[in-house]
Design a protein around this motif. Structure first.
Motif, PDB file in Angstrom:
ATOM      1  N   UNK A   1       0.869  -1.168   0.000  1.00  0.00           N
ATOM      2  CA  UNK A   1       0.000   0.000   0.000  1.00  0.00           C
ATOM      3  C   UNK A   1       0.913   1.228   0.000  1.00  0.00           C
ATOM      4  N   UNK A   2       0.891   2.042  -1.054  1.00  0.00           N
ATOM      5  CA  UNK A   2       1.841   3.149  -1.151  1.00  0.00           C
ATOM      6  C   UNK A   2       1.643   4.228  -0.092  1.00  0.00           C
ATOM      7  N   UNK A   3       0.465   4.293   0.516  1.00  0.00           N
ATOM      8  CA  UNK A   3       0.191   5.318   1.523  1.00  0.00           C
ATOM      9  C   UNK A   3       0.678   4.900   2.907  1.00  0.00           C
ATOM     10  N   UNK A   4       0.372   3.657   3.294  1.00  0.00           N
ATOM     11  CA  UNK A   4       0.773   3.165   4.616  1.00  0.00           C
ATOM     12  C   UNK A   4       2.100   2.431   4.595  1.00  0.00           C
ATOM     13  N   UNK A   5       2.558   2.067   3.408  1.00  0.00           N
ATOM     14  CA  UNK A   5       3.777   1.272   3.223  1.00  0.00           C
ATOM     15  C   UNK A   5       3.649  -0.139   3.812  1.00  0.00           C
ATOM     16  N   UNK A   6       2.418  -0.580   4.024  1.00  0.00           N
ATOM     17  CA  UNK A   6       2.152  -1.916   4.548  1.00  0.00           C
ATOM     18  C   UNK A   6       2.092  -2.906   3.392  1.00  0.00           C
ATOM     19  N   UNK A   7       2.675  -4.077   3.596  1.00  0.00           N
ATOM     20  CA  UNK A   7       2.591  -5.145   2.596  1.00  0.00           C
ATOM     21  C   UNK A   7       1.278  -5.889   2.809  1.00  0.00           C
ATOM     22  N   UNK A   8       0.410  -5.801   1.829  1.00  0.00           N
ATOM     23  CA  UNK A   8      -0.905  -6.423   1.911  1.00  0.00           C
ATOM     24  C   UNK A   8      -0.849  -7.869   1.428  1.00  0.00           C
TER      25      UNK A   8
ATOM     26  N   UNK B   1     -11.163   1.235   8.534  1.00  0.00           N
ATOM     27  CA  UNK B   1     -12.621   1.238   8.319  1.00  0.00           C
ATOM     28  C   UNK B   1     -13.016   1.725   6.928  1.00  0.00           C
ATOM     29  N   UNK B   2     -12.262   1.281   5.922  1.00  0.00           N
ATOM     30  CA  UNK B   2     -12.549   1.547   4.507  1.00  0.00           C
ATOM     31  C   UNK B   2     -12.383   3.010   4.109  1.00  0.00           C
ATOM     32  N   UNK B   3     -11.581   3.739   4.886  1.00  0.00           N
ATOM     33  CA  UNK B   3     -11.269   5.123   4.552  1.00  0.00           C
ATOM     34  C   UNK B   3     -10.220   5.229   3.465  1.00  0.00           C
ATOM     35  N   UNK B   4      -9.613   6.367   3.331  1.00  0.00           N
ATOM     36  CA  UNK B   4      -8.713   6.635   2.207  1.00  0.00           C
ATOM     37  C   UNK B   4      -7.499   5.718   2.193  1.00  0.00           C
ATOM     38  N   UNK B   5      -6.990   5.321   3.370  1.00  0.00           N
ATOM     39  CA  UNK B   5      -5.827   4.420   3.392  1.00  0.00           C
ATOM     40  C   UNK B   5      -6.206   3.061   2.809  1.00  0.00           C
ATOM     41  N   UNK B   6      -7.343   2.531   3.224  1.00  0.00           N
ATOM     42  CA  UNK B   6      -7.815   1.264   2.652  1.00  0.00           C
ATOM     43  C   UNK B   6      -8.092   1.409   1.152  1.00  0.00           C
ATOM     44  N   UNK B   7      -8.642   2.530   0.750  1.00  0.00           N
ATOM     45  CA  UNK B   7      -8.927   2.765  -0.663  1.00  0.00           C
ATOM     46  C   UNK B   7      -7.644   2.805  -1.483  1.00  0.00           C
ATOM     47  N   UNK B   8      -6.601   3.407  -0.930  1.00  0.00           N
ATOM     48  CA  UNK B   8      -5.311   3.449  -1.621  1.00  0.00           C
ATOM     49  C   UNK B   8      -4.730   2.043  -1.775  1.00  0.00           C
ATOM     50  N   UNK B   9      -4.926   1.217  -0.748  1.00  0.00           N
ATOM     51  CA  UNK B   9      -4.461  -0.174  -0.836  1.00  0.00           C
ATOM     52  C   UNK B   9      -5.199  -0.948  -1.895  1.00  0.00           C
ATOM     53  N   UNK B  10      -6.522  -0.757  -1.975  1.00  0.00           N
ATOM     54  CA  UNK B  10      -7.308  -1.431  -3.009  1.00  0.00           C
ATOM     55  C   UNK B  10      -6.846  -1.005  -4.400  1.00  0.00           C
ATOM     56  N   UNK B  11      -6.585   0.276  -4.585  1.00  0.00           N
ATOM     57  CA  UNK B  11      -6.111   0.747  -5.890  1.00  0.00           C
ATOM     58  C   UNK B  11      -4.811   0.042  -6.275  1.00  0.00           C
TER      59      UNK B  11
ATOM     60  N   UNK C   1     -14.987   4.442  -3.182  1.00  0.00           N
ATOM     61  CA  UNK C   1     -14.003   5.478  -2.866  1.00  0.00           C
ATOM     62  C   UNK C   1     -12.752   5.367  -3.715  1.00  0.00           C
ATOM     63  N   UNK C   2     -12.231   4.150  -3.858  1.00  0.00           N
ATOM     64  CA  UNK C   2     -11.019   3.954  -4.654  1.00  0.00           C
ATOM     65  C   UNK C   2     -11.262   4.273  -6.124  1.00  0.00           C
ATOM     66  N   UNK C   3     -12.396   3.813  -6.663  1.00  0.00           N
ATOM     67  CA  UNK C   3     -12.674   4.018  -8.087  1.00  0.00           C
ATOM     68  C   UNK C   3     -12.937   5.479  -8.408  1.00  0.00           C
ATOM     69  N   UNK C   4     -13.559   6.209  -7.464  1.00  0.00           N
ATOM     70  CA  UNK C   4     -13.829   7.629  -7.684  1.00  0.00           C
ATOM     71  C   UNK C   4     -12.542   8.445  -7.604  1.00  0.00           C
ATOM     72  N   UNK C   5     -11.679   8.080  -6.697  1.00  0.00           N
ATOM     73  CA  UNK C   5     -10.450   8.851  -6.480  1.00  0.00           C
ATOM     74  C   UNK C   5      -9.345   8.486  -7.467  1.00  0.00           C
ATOM     75  N   UNK C   6      -9.425   7.292  -8.043  1.00  0.00           N
ATOM     76  CA  UNK C   6      -8.421   6.842  -9.019  1.00  0.00           C
ATOM     77  C   UNK C   6      -9.141   6.485 -10.324  1.00  0.00           C
ATOM     78  N   UNK C   7      -9.478   7.498 -11.078  1.00  0.00           N
ATOM     79  CA  UNK C   7     -10.256   7.276 -12.305  1.00  0.00           C
ATOM     80  C   UNK C   7      -9.449   6.588 -13.404  1.00  0.00           C
TER      81      UNK C   7
END
Length: 331
Positions: free
Chosen positions: A85-92, A152-162, A193-199
């Motif tokens: 995840x580029x935002x948290x630097x966590x390996x998912x 809780x599916x906020x922006x950090x989770x959304x960045x990981x999904x992207x 959230x991920x799809x809207x923020x990363x078109x």
């Protein structure tokens, strides 16, 4: 004379006996071997179960169609990866299930509901693999085998999904232009959230299975109070909810949106959240196709004008429903 006649009679009988006896040096008579069919009938070996192999292609075909019949893959045929995840630097933690086929496959990235992880999809991966899809599941930050902190599916989770979606597009057996996302329950908040923020994500469609629309559904901000985030964020915390309400994101999408909704929702008391999501998608104006189950939606709806919902008997076949709608969206 008698002696001569006796001798001739004896000689005649001796020649007759010698002619009827078989020659001891002669080869035995040749008997025709039974035909192959007869051999199999007489001593057929036990029936063997064919092992999975790459399916052969018809002569002159370069690849099979996407919506081909089940190919025999199973959800136990999987490989694990880690995606950062580029935002948290966590390996998912990521798990990929692949069908047995000789051509590129469409792919589905599955987003878990609630605070779930990659183990929460029941038999859905197997159903989707059997329908010919590569299936990508993952553990968001702070869940399952992924380190980090629950978001809780906020922006950090959304960045990981992207990041996971971009990873899916690099898989060598995936058709890059045939990737979709399927969200389950509260997973729609992360997905929308991920799809809207990363078109720019390489996606063909979004499938939403009974996802809640906003804080009223998840934060207990209306009566009846419901939702797993009650007490986590105050209903007046706009900063928190601006990241966590699917209805604020869905209208920003530019790809087809498929809503799956049963007659009896798995969590909500009625289908009001489905109405909210459909109308928010319409209000955005940029989604080329909006469907509620099998019905194409082109104008606002309400609880009184709902198109047919999924019967409970079919709802139990959730994975097959997701596969069905995904195949239709790929046509």
């Amino acid at each position: 004379v008698k002696t001569a006649l006796t001798f001739l009679l004896f000689l005649s009988l001796a020649c007759s006996i010698t002619t009827d006896l078989a020659d001891p040096t002669a080869a035995p008579p040749i008997t025709a071997a039974p035909t192959l069919a007869a051999q199999r009938t007489e001593s057929a070996p036990p029936t063997q179960v064919a092992q999975p192999t790459r399916p052969s292609l018809p002569q002159g075909s370069s690849q099979p169609p996407v919506t081909r019949p089940p190919l025999g893959g199973t959800a136990t045929d999987s490989v694990t990866y880690s995606v950062t995840n580029p935002t948290s630097n966590v390996k998912l933690f990521v798990r990929v299930y692949s069908p047995v086929r000789s051509a590129l496959s469409p792919a589905l990235v599955l987003v878990p509901g609630g605070k779930g992880d990659s183990t929460n999809f029941q038999n859905d991966p197997n159903d989707l693999v059997s329908a010919g899809f590569v299936v990508v599941t993952f553990d968001p930050d702070g869940r399952g085998q992924s380190a980090g902190t629950e978001d809780n599916n906020g922006s950090i989770h959304q960045d990981g999904l992207a990041a996971v979606i971009r990873f899916a597009a690099t898989l060598v057996n995936v058709a890059k232009n045939k990737i979709g996302v399927a969200t389950y329950s509260y997973g729609i908040t992360m997905g929308a959230g991920a799809l809207a923020r990363y078109s720019d994500l390489p996606l063909k469609f979004l499938i939403d299975w009974e996802g809640p629309a906003n804080r009223n559904d998840t934060g207990g901000c209306t009566t009846p109070k419901s939702g797993h985030l009650q007490g986590v964020y105050a209903c007046t915390d706009e900063a928190a909810w601006s990241q966590r309400e699917a209805s604020t994101f869905i209208g920003k999408l530019k790809i087809p949106y498929q809503r799956i909704q049963s007659e009896k929702d798995h969590a909500q008391p009625d289908a009001h959240h489905a109405v909210t999501m459909i109308n928010a998608a319409l209000a955005g104006g940029g989604i080329p196709l909006i469907k509620l189950n099998d019905t194409k939606i082109t104008q606002k709806i309400d609880l009184k004008s709902l198109p047919p919902l999924i019967p409970e008997s079919q709802e139990r076949l959730r994975g097959q429903l997701v596969a069905k709608y995904a195949q239709e969206l790929l046509k």
